[in-house]
Design a protein around this motif. Structure first.
Motif, mmCIF file in Angstrom:
data_model
loop_
_atom_site.group_PDB
_atom_site.id
_atom_site.type_symbol
_atom_site.label_atom_id
_atom_site.label_comp_id
_atom_site.label_asym_id
_atom_site.label_seq_id
_atom_site.Cartn_x
_atom_site.Cartn_y
_atom_site.Cartn_z
ATOM 1 N N PHE A 169 41.660 40.480 34.984
ATOM 2 C CA PHE A 169 42.502 41.336 35.335
ATOM 3 C C PHE A 169 43.029 42.726 34.730
ATOM 4 O O PHE A 169 42.891 43.826 35.578
ATOM 5 N N CYS A 170 43.113 42.599 33.781
ATOM 6 C CA CYS A 170 43.679 43.809 32.733
ATOM 7 C C CYS A 170 42.532 44.551 32.780
ATOM 8 O O CYS A 170 42.577 45.713 32.709
ATOM 9 N N ASP A 171 41.439 44.187 32.658
ATOM 10 C CA ASP A 171 40.141 45.025 32.757
ATOM 11 C C ASP A 171 39.718 45.601 33.937
ATOM 12 O O ASP A 171 38.897 46.570 34.054
ATOM 13 N N GLY A 172 40.366 45.271 35.230
ATOM 14 C CA GLY A 172 40.111 45.927 36.540
ATOM 15 C C GLY A 172 38.821 45.165 37.087
ATOM 16 O O GLY A 172 38.551 46.097 38.017
ATOM 17 N N THR A 173 38.606 44.134 36.923
ATOM 18 C CA THR A 173 37.541 43.403 37.343
ATOM 19 C C THR A 173 37.827 43.092 38.994
ATOM 20 O O THR A 173 36.820 43.387 39.689
ATOM 21 N N PHE A 174 39.054 43.110 39.383
ATOM 22 C CA PHE A 174 39.201 42.637 40.656
ATOM 23 C C PHE A 174 39.753 43.701 41.689
ATOM 24 O O PHE A 174 40.238 43.731 42.683
ATOM 25 N N SER A 175 39.688 45.205 40.788
ATOM 26 C CA SER A 175 40.046 46.441 41.562
ATOM 27 C C SER A 175 39.007 47.449 42.136
ATOM 28 O O SER A 175 38.073 47.502 41.113
ATOM 29 N N SER A 176 39.112 47.848 43.134
ATOM 30 C CA SER A 176 37.971 48.746 43.774
ATOM 31 C C SER A 176 38.314 50.096 43.151
ATOM 32 O O SER A 176 37.609 50.937 43.297
ATOM 33 N N ASP A 177 39.510 50.309 42.639
ATOM 34 C CA ASP A 177 39.575 51.505 41.858
ATOM 35 C C ASP A 177 39.943 51.364 40.131
ATOM 36 O O ASP A 177 40.983 51.631 39.851
#
Length: 434
Positions: A169-177
């Motif tokens: 989550f903190c690494d942005g794995t689940f973010s499209s941006d």
């Protein structure tokens, strides 16, 4: 945490479930009325109580129940509670506890990353994290572990899945941006998520296999679809699981939110992510299973993962100044640590030795009965613990006894009895239930 079955198409009867539980057949409750009932904590207790009563009078096919062991079990739980929390100031049983495994202050690190956001935006991000992490928290298997680079520590089971999902989550794995707003979970990215991304995040390789990685991926991809299909819950612009925060704020009364209403929204919003489950009126019932000796329609709901998720969402709501009411309306969690505690300390015992020697589908009568007995016995254990400590349900709600508590005690007794702290009954996992 842990239990599920194979795929079944929505137009077909689920294997082992007679046509009488399919839509359109006469029942006391039908269609959406039945769905609403089966999503309620009262239905969980009502249906589990039926199987519990059979065990009490010796008519269960699979288990005996000995309530004379309740005082001993309560004392064991109290000893564990005092060891973990000497002042009995116990937090909720939720995913937030696992994020600080081995005493590492990861939540402080998260708060630093969220600095500058409004309180509501912080709560949305915390909802995103809690929801994605809980949904990834099915049985990991005995051999998998997660190596945390920052601390050089290794974690297994629930703690390992929690720490791994925290870093993803903190690494942005689940973010499209990922570059601009990494600390979010959104529908676009979930639907595009690959098995390699998930496996890499969990540190999976040939020598470190994780049970049910494909099932976990499918669950998250279906979550992405569910976010798009319920804009009233997850928002129209950039649908995120965390947008449930706004739904609860808008539907609160006098800054109060009922715990059962949080569960209801979770069950409504996430119902379509579960594959191969029983349906009524074309609505997926999630963690609901068939047992032929339960009256009316034979359906027994547990909503274990959804209730644990609900418990995990309450703390961010409290941080916003909302008061949670009706905590003890929710039930204990029907999973293998709580169930193992009841079995290992003699509250229940198997009638046939093969129950302990074979692995069982989550849909099997054995597992449905074990889970049902667990739900009712957790209420009995909680009442006995409170009586021994001279504390009220308000002072020591079930969610704190689970944390203090029965889940920890179940793991402790399992470690004392069996190598690897495996549960006394083996459950076939597909990475989506326990």
């Amino acid at each position: 945490m842990e239990m599920e079955t194979a795929e079944a198409q929505s137009s077909q009867c689920v294997a082992g479930v007679p046509p009488s539980v399919q839509p359109g057949v006469g029942q006391r409750k039908e269609g959406k009325e039945l769905v609403g009932y089966l999503r309620s904590p009262s239905a969980i207790r009502d249906r589990c109580e039926q199987l519990f009563e059979l065990a009490l009078i010796g008519e269960s096919h699979h288990f005996n129940c000995d309530l004379t062991q309740l005082p001993k079990v309560a004392e064991y739980v109290i000893d564990v509670m005092r060891e973990q929390y000497p002042d009995l100031q116990i937090p909720f049983h939720s995913r937030w506890r696992h994020f600080e495994a081995s005493g590492v202050q990861r939540l402080s690190q998260l708060d630093e990353k969220l600095a500058g956001l409004t309180p509501e935006e912080k709560a949305v991000a915390k909802f995103d994290l809690a929801i994605i992490s809980v949904l990834l928290d099915a049985g990991a298997g005995e051999s998998w572990y997660y190596h945390e680079r920052e601390t050089q520590l290794d974690f297994k089971r629930s703690e390992g899945l929690a720490v791994a999902s925290f870093h993803m989550f903190c690494d942005g794995t689940f973010s499209s941006d990922r570059q601009t707003t990494p600390l979010q979970v959104d529908a676009q990215k979930l639907q595009a998520l690959t098995e390699k991304e998930l496996a890499d995040g969990f540190g999976v390789n040939a020598n470190n296999p994780l049970v049910g990685i494909a099932g976990r991926l499918k669950l998250l991809q279906k979550l992405g679809q569910a976010l798009l299909s319920s804009p009233h819950l997850f928002g129209k612009e950039n649908p995120r699981p965390g947008n449930l925060v706004n739904f609860f704020i808008q539907n609160s009364h006098n800054k109060q939110v009922a715990a059962a209403n949080v569960l209801g929204a979770v069950l409504e919003g996430l119902s379509e992510i579960w594959s191969g489950r029983i349906e009524v009126a074309r609505i997926n019932l999630g963690d609901t299973w068939f047992h032929p000796r339960v009256s009316d329609d034979g359906l027994v709901p547990f909503h274990k993962l959804s209730q644990w998720l609900t418990y995990s969402l309450l703390e961010p709501l409290q941080e916003l100044g909302l008061e949670i009411t009706g905590l003890d309306v929710l039930t204990g969690l029907a999973e293998y640590r709580n169930g193992g505690l009841c079995l290992d300390l003699g509250l229940i015992s198997p009638k046939h030795p093969e129950i302990l020697l074979q692995s069982h589908s989550v849909a099997s009568e054995v597992i449905v009965e074990w889970r049902a007995l667990t739900v009712i016995l957790l209420d009995r254990i909680a009442a006995t613990v409170r009586d021994k400590l001279s504390m009220s349900a308000e002072e020591l709600p079930l969610v704190k006894i689970l944390q203090g508590g029965t889940w920890t005690a179940g793991r402790k007794i399992a470690a004392e009895r069996r190598k690897g702290a495996v549960p006394p009954i083996q459950i076939e996992s597909d990475g989506t239930v326990f």
